[in-house]
Design an enzyme around this catalytic site. Sequence first.
Site, PDB file in Angstrom:
ATOM      1  N   LYS A  23       0.880  -1.171   0.000  1.00 12.80           N
ATOM      2  CA  LYS A  23       0.000   0.000   0.000  1.00 12.80           C
ATOM      3  C   LYS A  23       0.919   1.222   0.000  1.00 12.80           C
ATOM      4  O   LYS A  23       1.188   1.838   1.042  1.00 12.80           O
ATOM      5  CB  LYS A  23      -0.939  -0.040   1.210  1.00 12.80           C
ATOM      6  CG  LYS A  23      -2.146   0.888   1.050  1.00 12.80           C
ATOM      7  CD  LYS A  23      -3.214   0.567   2.069  1.00 12.80           C
ATOM      8  CE  LYS A  23      -4.287   1.635   2.129  1.00 12.80           C
ATOM      9  NZ  LYS A  23      -5.074   1.797   0.913  1.00 12.80           N
TER      10      LYS A  23
HETATM   11  N1  PMP Z   1      -7.150  -2.294  -3.125  1.00 14.24           N
HETATM   12  C1  PMP Z   1      -6.651  -1.052  -3.014  1.00 14.24           C
HETATM   13  C2  PMP Z   1      -5.770  -0.525  -4.069  1.00 14.24           C
HETATM   14  C3  PMP Z   1      -6.977  -0.283  -1.882  1.00 14.24           C
HETATM   15  O1  PMP Z   1      -6.500   0.960  -1.760  1.00 14.24           O
HETATM   16  C4  PMP Z   1      -7.810  -0.816  -0.888  1.00 14.24           C
HETATM   17  C5  PMP Z   1      -8.150   0.006   0.333  1.00 14.24           C
HETATM   18  N2  PMP Z   1      -7.198  -0.163   1.346  1.00 14.24           N
HETATM   19  C6  PMP Z   1      -8.283  -2.116  -1.054  1.00 14.24           C
HETATM   20  C7  PMP Z   1      -7.943  -2.834  -2.191  1.00 14.24           C
HETATM   21  C8  PMP Z   1      -9.143  -2.752  -0.011  1.00 14.24           C
HETATM   22  O2  PMP Z   1      -8.354  -3.087   1.108  1.00 14.24           O
HETATM   23  P1  PMP Z   1      -9.023  -3.106   2.561  1.00 14.24           P
HETATM   24  O3  PMP Z   1     -10.207  -3.956   2.460  1.00 14.24           O
HETATM   25  O4  PMP Z   1      -7.977  -3.706   3.440  1.00 14.24           O
HETATM   26  O5  PMP Z   1      -9.332  -1.697   2.888  1.00 14.24           O
END
Ligand code: PMP
Length: 318
Positions: A168
């Site tokens: 991330k």
């Molecule tokens: N993909 C991306 C690129 C994201 O930014 C997010 C948000 N964090 C997600 C998927 C979903 O991840 P999560 O469910 O952990 O928020």
Amino acid sequence: MSMDSLATGGFEHPKWLWRDGAMVAWEQATVHVNAVGHASVAAVFEGIKAYLADDGERLLLFRLDDHLARLAASARLCRIAMPYEVSELREAVVELLRVNDWRQDTYLRPWVFPRGLIREQMVPADVPCEVVIDSWPFTTKLLRPRGCRAAVSTWLRVSETSMPPRAKAFSNYHNGRLAMLEARENGHDWPILLNDRHKVSEGPGACIAMVRDGVVSTPSLTSGLLESLTRATALTLLAEAGIAVEEREIDRSELQLADELFFLGTAWEVLPITTIDGLRVGDGKMGPVAGLLEQRYSAIVRGTQGHDEWLTEVRFDS
Ligand code: PMP
């Protein structure tokens, strides 16, 4: 410090941020203008939600340790030095909610970035890093009354051959940003990115799932995804509800034939997709599987339907 550089664009901001071990007043949490730019290219972050519990007496952080572990994983993949243990960051997040006295749904963004002035274009691996934790009020439901229109993007999701999709990292979001701008220019709300094998990957800030003939399918973790905690949560909750789930490669044309499609993410929770590439999905409303999932998810994050192991409680001082 000019007022311009403290502008919040109308967003409510916290009194305090956590910065490298101490609470810092919003106005004092500054860096030199030359410390942005290349430093930001190497930065990683998390997005976490704290929910006002049903009893109104506490906030409940959802899957806090899992988010902090993913932050550490992102730092490792991007080869930047994470100066804190997960346990230290857990305490910092809880303390930050206390001092800001948020008593409503709150979004938290911990992030790690190279400290000070970076002259190199390629930020070295051993550069010292800072950690900041920001927080602000955020209620998902207000943002999505009707679901959204999605379209497959001409941009491919970053792949293992260019940069790690599992990180991330702020840099990865340039990919999602370009796809989002393209979707908006073409009259849609959000893009869906295919991966380098031209199979379905995810949205710019959320994973995706489809329902076809009663089976829920979501792209496998090797489809170029961020390892989403909402996706993992959804798989658990659907299995508990006795609904068949599978993680596999998905074709674009399967999306176009789906009975239901929805995004899954911390910020968007369960966001129904009402049109895909201009075609109506189902009857153009939230379908029964998304509805069931949303109901279970909303109850759990507010502390009324089990899975306490996912919740970190922060009680209000009276
Ligand atoms: N993909 C991306 C690129 C994201 O930014 C997010 C948000 N964090 C997600 C998927 C979903 O991840 P999560 O469910 O952990 O928020």
